[in-house]
Design an enzyme around this catalytic site. Sequence first.
Site, PDB file in Angstrom:
ATOM      1  N   HIS A 161      54.459 -19.676 -42.905  1.00 56.88           N
ATOM      2  CA  HIS A 161      53.369 -19.908 -41.949  1.00 56.88           C
ATOM      3  C   HIS A 161      52.357 -20.935 -42.469  1.00 56.88           C
ATOM      4  O   HIS A 161      51.607 -21.502 -41.693  1.00 56.88           O
ATOM      5  CB  HIS A 161      52.613 -18.605 -41.678  1.00 56.88           C
ATOM      6  N   HIS A 203      58.369 -15.275 -44.773  1.00 59.25           N
ATOM      7  CA  HIS A 203      57.798 -15.527 -43.445  1.00 59.25           C
ATOM      8  C   HIS A 203      56.326 -15.918 -43.556  1.00 59.25           C
ATOM      9  O   HIS A 203      55.896 -16.936 -42.992  1.00 59.25           O
ATOM     10  CB  HIS A 203      57.977 -14.275 -42.584  1.00 59.25           C
ATOM     11  N   GLU A 204      55.552 -15.111 -44.257  1.00 59.10           N
ATOM     12  CA  GLU A 204      54.111 -15.404 -44.354  1.00 59.10           C
ATOM     13  C   GLU A 204      53.884 -16.714 -45.104  1.00 59.10           C
ATOM     14  O   GLU A 204      53.021 -17.508 -44.741  1.00 59.10           O
ATOM     15  CB  GLU A 204      53.358 -14.254 -45.025  1.00 59.10           C
ATOM     16  N   GLU A 208      43.742 -11.818 -37.007  1.00 58.82           N
ATOM     17  CA  GLU A 208      44.588 -12.219 -35.892  1.00 58.82           C
ATOM     18  C   GLU A 208      44.825 -10.991 -35.006  1.00 58.82           C
ATOM     19  O   GLU A 208      45.119  -9.920 -35.522  1.00 58.82           O
ATOM     20  CB  GLU A 208      45.940 -12.758 -36.381  1.00 58.82           C
ATOM     21  N   GLU A 212      55.270 -18.123 -34.269  1.00 51.10           N
ATOM     22  CA  GLU A 212      56.057 -16.942 -34.637  1.00 51.10           C
ATOM     23  C   GLU A 212      57.557 -17.138 -34.440  1.00 51.10           C
ATOM     24  O   GLU A 212      58.350 -16.796 -35.312  1.00 51.10           O
ATOM     25  CB  GLU A 212      55.557 -15.701 -33.888  1.00 51.10           C
ATOM     26  N   ALA A 223      52.487  -7.949 -42.313  1.00 55.24           N
ATOM     27  CA  ALA A 223      51.686  -8.778 -43.197  1.00 55.24           C
ATOM     28  C   ALA A 223      50.964  -9.847 -42.392  1.00 55.24           C
ATOM     29  O   ALA A 223      51.223  -9.993 -41.189  1.00 55.24           O
ATOM     30  CB  ALA A 223      52.575  -9.452 -44.243  1.00 55.24           C
ATOM     31  N   MET A 224      50.076 -10.583 -43.064  1.00 52.25           N
ATOM     32  CA  MET A 224      49.275 -11.585 -42.361  1.00 52.25           C
ATOM     33  C   MET A 224      49.096 -12.825 -43.230  1.00 52.25           C
ATOM     34  O   MET A 224      48.745 -12.724 -44.397  1.00 52.25           O
ATOM     35  CB  MET A 224      47.921 -10.956 -41.991  1.00 52.25           C
ATOM     36  N   GLU A 225      49.286 -13.976 -42.589  1.00 54.36           N
ATOM     37  CA  GLU A 225      49.382 -15.253 -43.301  1.00 54.36           C
ATOM     38  C   GLU A 225      48.062 -15.954 -43.567  1.00 54.36           C
ATOM     39  O   GLU A 225      48.038 -17.185 -43.653  1.00 54.36           O
ATOM     40  CB  GLU A 225      50.296 -16.177 -42.490  1.00 54.36           C
TER      41      GLU A 225
HETATM   42  N1  B3K Z   1      50.732 -13.275 -37.692  1.00 48.08           N
HETATM   43  C1  B3K Z   1      50.780 -11.890 -38.050  1.00 48.08           C
HETATM   44  C2  B3K Z   1      50.743 -10.972 -36.894  1.00 48.08           C
HETATM   45  C3  B3K Z   1      49.386 -10.599 -36.465  1.00 48.08           C
HETATM   46  C4  B3K Z   1      49.424  -9.502 -35.448  1.00 48.08           C
HETATM   47  C5  B3K Z   1      48.092  -9.244 -34.884  1.00 48.08           C
HETATM   48  N2  B3K Z   1      48.056  -8.122 -33.961  1.00 48.08           N
HETATM   49  C6  B3K Z   1      51.974 -11.565 -38.876  1.00 48.08           C
HETATM   50  C7  B3K Z   1      53.106 -12.487 -38.771  1.00 48.08           C
HETATM   51  O1  B3K Z   1      53.768 -12.604 -37.772  1.00 48.08           O
HETATM   52  O2  B3K Z   1      53.350 -13.182 -39.711  1.00 48.08           O
HETATM   53 ZN    ZN Z   2      54.503 -14.510 -38.292  1.00 47.25          ZN
END
Ligand code: B3K
Ligand code: ZN
Length: 886
Positions: free
Chosen positions: A308, A304-305, A128, A327, A269-271
């Site tokens: 998502h 949070h993740e 992302e 978000e 972090a990333m989901e």
């Molecule tokens: N969705 C990711 C953020 C990605 C950022 C990319 N530059 C984390 C989050 O908001 O959960």
């Molecule tokens: Zn997020």
Amino acid sequence: MRTEQPKVIHLKDYQAPEYLIDETHLTFELYEDRTLVHAQLVMRRNPERPAGKLPPLELHGQQLELLSIALNDRTLSLGDYQLSEDCLTLQPDSDSFVIDSSVVIHPESNTALEGLYKSGSMFCTQCEAEGFRKITYYLDRPDVMSKFTTTVSAEQKAYPVLLSNGNPIASGSEDNGRHWTTWEDPFKKPAYLFALVAGDLWCVEDSFTTMSGREVALRIYVEPENIDKCQHAMDSLKKSMKWDEEAYGREYDLDIFMIVAVNDFNMGAMENKGLNIFNSSAVLARAETATDAAHQRVEAIVAHEYFHNWSGNRVTCRDWFQLSLKEGFTVFRDAQFSADMNSPTVKRIEDVAYLRTHQFAEDAGPMAHSVRPESFIEISNFYTLTVYEKGAEVVRMIQTLLGKEGFRKGSDLYFERHDGQAVTVDDFVKAMEDANGADLSQFKRWYSQAGTPRLSVSEQYDEAAQTYRLTFRQSCPPTPGQPTKEPFVIPVELGLLAADGSDLPLRLQGEAQAQGTSRVLAVTEAEQSFTFVDMPERPQPSLLRGFSAPVKLDYPYSRDQLMFFMQHDSDGFNRWEAGQQLSVQVLQELIGQHQRGEALALDERLIEAMRSLLQNETLDAAMVAEMLSLPGEAYLTEISEVADVDAIHAAREFARKRIADALFEPLWHRYQANRETSRNTAYVASAEHFARRALQNIALSYLMLSEKTEVLEACLEQFEHADNMTERLTALAVLVNSPFEAERDKALQAFAEHFKDNPLVMDQWFSVQAGSPLPGGLERVQQLMQHPAFTLKNPNKVRALIGAFANQNLVNFHRADGAGYRFLADQVITLNALNPQIASRLLAPLTRWRKYDGARQALMKGELERILASGELSSDVYEVVSKSLA
Ligand code: B3K
Ligand code: ZN
């Protein structure tokens, strides 16, 4: 790097894709000096686009070395396709077709940490928003959703663990010491949710039984030395899964949920579907190495993740202008979760303080944009406080307007209606409207208009008629590209207090009877009045309870009124808010005195208000700790017309010292009692214990200002004997800011020696020093950059040292000679080539130049201009610098 004039992308130009990708089959061959990626894309024409001649297929791709490409098994030769810096174009000859491509990429030298890269010895991904195009040729846009099958092959010894999204369906070994695993994700997803991990990892395992009785395997993968720091994240995950079932009716959908901790990561972090990848700072937590704040951050980010999975993955965004759809909503969801797990009032206070300090500053600066932006050059620059934090406030206002039940009906309809789709903010609002028969058309201005609205309130009491009228006037300052604004819908929750502090029943003119003692008024016009009847006395208005809208409230409260609300308001948030406003008034008075060269004199009422808080042992310790904390220098900067950094610092320090002297006894008493409990209690990561330690630590930070030997001794005792990082780090921080040089140096050294092998703890060691306002701050930071534990290649280190200096050490960063600005610009220029996303984020303090005096403005702008002229800029840095100078 940018070689052409950067393109501006506009929301109004959105078009659905010409082609869809039903299936994506990927094979990764990981080697130390290159990675081969084979992709098979099963594609068809999008039936929703106009029929007729087949349009060309334009696949995104960046920094890929193409080995071969085939259309329906026919290998294409050079003339059959066109290649540009970020696109491969070819002409399909039928409605349905298969593309096969092979490319070489270089994760081992990827310092931007986007796409496939190496963090230490492990391979990992971050896709992302537009990182997947650095992995293979693809339609890298969120409205193209595909079923993914992924095979990863690597040397078995170095990479025993091979992970991707979904469920593992096959694996095997080869004779040459390599092995492979195939993963299949049954859910369609956009490419930004793709993930791959390969490494020598250990995992902590657990399981969760969902509300329909399905068993889900839970795994947290970390490097072996961190295996003892995963329990808190695992507990948080299980709580999140349960909470989402109860609060939103959302159940997890795969048989396995994995989290992987990596050290080099651009954000928290990333989901990724079924395979969340986390910055290790957002997973690892245990008492000895992570503070209470870090524990709470881990709990919130894990949640949070996880959330998502529904708000973002099952229902995703049509395009990146809709980013707040996932978000803002998910931040709102994680805030509700944290409130339920801990103290709701404290959580709200923290969130509001953060929003008002940082998001309001963004709203007032050159990068101001609406929650749904209209255009961007680099989408990475729009993962902002506005999209996240203000976006969450907007969702919260919808809940305030519709009520909790109505909101839940709306979210149920939204998830049901749009499951498996890529949708827009309008779709979200429409579901809320449809489920409630509501009209939110005017409300939607919160998504399209940037800037922080101002809400002025005046009152009129008519003793004879026993009526009380409140008149609201709203306005919103111009922001880039938006000179004028239409009125917002502003939900104002309020109560009216009688002289004895009780809440009066609230009956508006025209109503048959009173409707409660705290209620929400919707202010929808530029100017609007509400008249309350049956008011036997002139009431005191408690406005914007719980901070019911992200606005700047303007009401001429007297200091005595604020003290009254601090004591009596039934709304906990507004009790705190009254204390903050009282502190702001008192501090602004001191700032004025400092600027006029007068002797500083603190309004004693602030001291007396704090004394009664400290003496009342029945009050929640967390609230007392919050109320003893003076507004920060960054917030005082934000609310200043022209920020006088030195006066702000001097005034705040003067106030702290006066409070410390006047309240030494009660502070010392509360400190000792709480430290005693800490000594006799094993560490627990729960709200009650967070509260006690927060009060203990704020007391210590005041007490140290007395420079008394007994306090120094207590501080050293806490530093040396605490069994947890919360107490140890505060003791270190107050020593670092104290005049006790010998003790400070000894403590810093002992700490570094003890924790030298723990990079996350070393980050805290860097931050504590970077934030110290004592003179010589810049030189200390420059020296620390030479420390063996520091590297510009690790984003956490950059944030811990350089970020902390520029954002939290305002007196040193804003040194009158501009050396702080020059230093920051130098780092941005270096990082621009290494990691554009980090470079661009680091720039933020320089973009706020309008807040400062003429001399500083010129120095800050000079550095922005120097960056602009420094050579080839990434689109990330270019966009922020050029907009800041416009
Ligand atoms: N969705 C990711 C953020 C990605 C950022 C990319 N530059 C984390 C989050 O908001 O959960
Ligand atoms: Zn997020």
